[in-house]
Write a protein that holds these residues in place. Sequence first.
Motif, short mmCIF file in Angstrom:
data_model
loop_
_atom_site.label_atom_id
_atom_site.label_comp_id
_atom_site.label_asym_id
_atom_site.label_seq_id
_atom_site.Cartn_x
_atom_site.Cartn_y
_atom_site.Cartn_z
N SER A 1 0.81 -1.22 0.00
CA SER A 1 0.00 0.00 0.00
C SER A 1 0.85 1.27 0.00
O SER A 1 0.32 2.38 -0.11
CB SER A 1 -0.94 0.00 1.20
OG SER A 1 -0.18 -0.03 2.40
N THR A 2 2.16 1.14 0.10
CA THR A 2 3.04 2.32 0.16
C THR A 2 2.87 3.22 -1.06
O THR A 2 2.72 4.45 -0.89
CB THR A 2 4.51 1.89 0.32
OG1 THR A 2 4.61 1.03 1.46
CG2 THR A 2 5.42 3.08 0.50
N PRO A 3 2.89 2.72 -2.31
CA PRO A 3 2.72 3.62 -3.46
C PRO A 3 1.37 4.36 -3.42
O PRO A 3 1.30 5.55 -3.75
CB PRO A 3 2.80 2.68 -4.67
CG PRO A 3 3.54 1.48 -4.19
CD PRO A 3 3.20 1.35 -2.75
N LEU A 4 0.32 3.69 -3.03
CA LEU A 4 -0.99 4.33 -2.98
C LEU A 4 -0.99 5.45 -1.94
O LEU A 4 -1.48 6.56 -2.20
CB LEU A 4 -2.08 3.31 -2.66
CG LEU A 4 -3.49 3.85 -2.47
CD1 LEU A 4 -3.99 4.53 -3.75
CD2 LEU A 4 -4.44 2.75 -2.05
N ILE A 5 -0.42 5.19 -0.80
CA ILE A 5 -0.35 6.22 0.26
C ILE A 5 0.48 7.41 -0.23
O ILE A 5 0.11 8.57 -0.02
CB ILE A 5 0.22 5.62 1.56
CG1 ILE A 5 -0.77 4.59 2.13
CG2 ILE A 5 0.54 6.70 2.58
CD1 ILE A 5 -0.25 3.78 3.29
N ARG A 6 1.60 7.14 -0.90
CA ARG A 6 2.46 8.21 -1.43
C ARG A 6 1.68 9.06 -2.44
O ARG A 6 1.75 10.30 -2.41
CB ARG A 6 3.70 7.60 -2.09
CG ARG A 6 4.72 8.66 -2.49
CD ARG A 6 6.03 8.07 -2.98
NE ARG A 6 6.71 7.40 -1.88
CZ ARG A 6 7.22 6.15 -1.96
NH1 ARG A 6 7.16 5.47 -3.07
NH2 ARG A 6 7.83 5.63 -0.92
N GLN A 7 0.93 8.41 -3.34
CA GLN A 7 0.15 9.15 -4.34
C GLN A 7 -0.86 10.06 -3.65
O GLN A 7 -1.04 11.22 -4.03
CB GLN A 7 -0.60 8.18 -5.26
CG GLN A 7 0.25 7.51 -6.29
CD GLN A 7 -0.57 6.49 -7.10
OE1 GLN A 7 -1.74 6.26 -6.81
NE2 GLN A 7 0.07 5.93 -8.12
N LEU A 8 -1.56 9.51 -2.66
CA LEU A 8 -2.57 10.30 -1.96
C LEU A 8 -1.94 11.48 -1.22
O LEU A 8 -2.47 12.58 -1.20
CB LEU A 8 -3.37 9.42 -1.00
CG LEU A 8 -4.27 8.38 -1.65
CD1 LEU A 8 -4.83 7.44 -0.61
CD2 LEU A 8 -5.38 9.04 -2.42
N GLU B 1 -1.49 13.31 -5.98
CA GLU B 1 -1.83 12.65 -7.22
C GLU B 1 -3.14 11.89 -7.02
O GLU B 1 -3.42 11.38 -5.95
CB GLU B 1 -0.74 11.65 -7.64
CG GLU B 1 0.59 12.32 -7.95
CD GLU B 1 1.68 11.29 -8.20
OE1 GLU B 1 1.38 10.17 -8.59
OE2 GLU B 1 2.83 11.64 -7.98
N GLY B 2 -3.91 11.83 -8.02
CA GLY B 2 -5.16 11.11 -7.95
C GLY B 2 -6.31 11.94 -7.43
O GLY B 2 -7.43 11.53 -7.38
N ARG B 3 -5.97 13.21 -7.05
CA ARG B 3 -7.06 14.11 -6.61
C ARG B 3 -7.75 14.68 -7.84
O ARG B 3 -7.15 14.92 -8.86
CB ARG B 3 -6.52 15.30 -5.82
CG ARG B 3 -6.16 14.99 -4.43
CD ARG B 3 -5.85 16.30 -3.72
NE ARG B 3 -5.27 16.03 -2.42
CZ ARG B 3 -4.72 16.94 -1.69
NH1 ARG B 3 -4.65 18.19 -2.11
NH2 ARG B 3 -4.24 16.65 -0.53
N ASN B 4 -9.00 14.89 -7.69
CA ASN B 4 -9.74 15.55 -8.77
C ASN B 4 -9.72 17.05 -8.50
O ASN B 4 -10.48 17.55 -7.70
CB ASN B 4 -11.19 15.05 -8.83
CG ASN B 4 -11.24 13.59 -9.25
OD1 ASN B 4 -10.34 13.11 -9.93
ND2 ASN B 4 -12.30 12.92 -8.87
#
Length: 99
Positions: free
Chosen positions: A84-91, A95-98
């Motif tokens: 889950s580290t990459p997902l947490i980093r993106q958030l 990144e991934g925000r609208n």
Amino acid sequence: MVMFNITEVRQNASKIISHALETKEPIVLLQRSKPVAYIIEAKAFEEIQKKAKKVEQYEKIEMAKDTLKRLAKLRGEMKPQPDSTPLIRQLREGEGRNE
């Protein structure tokens, strides 16, 4: 195994105990023709207690072994989870925000 009723025990307690010590056999005490207690030699009682403790320890060990086997089985059935580290980093980095 010898049986005595409560009245006989009251009248002849020392003889009954002597009999138990000499024969090393349990004596059954009856009340209204039903067994209510046993007289056994102290050494025999202590041996019974030791054996009961060993059985209790054995049962605990067997339960622990069974639990460990079940845990190992569950662990084998689990599917690997993605990191889950990459997902947490993106958030965290936005990144991934609208926007």
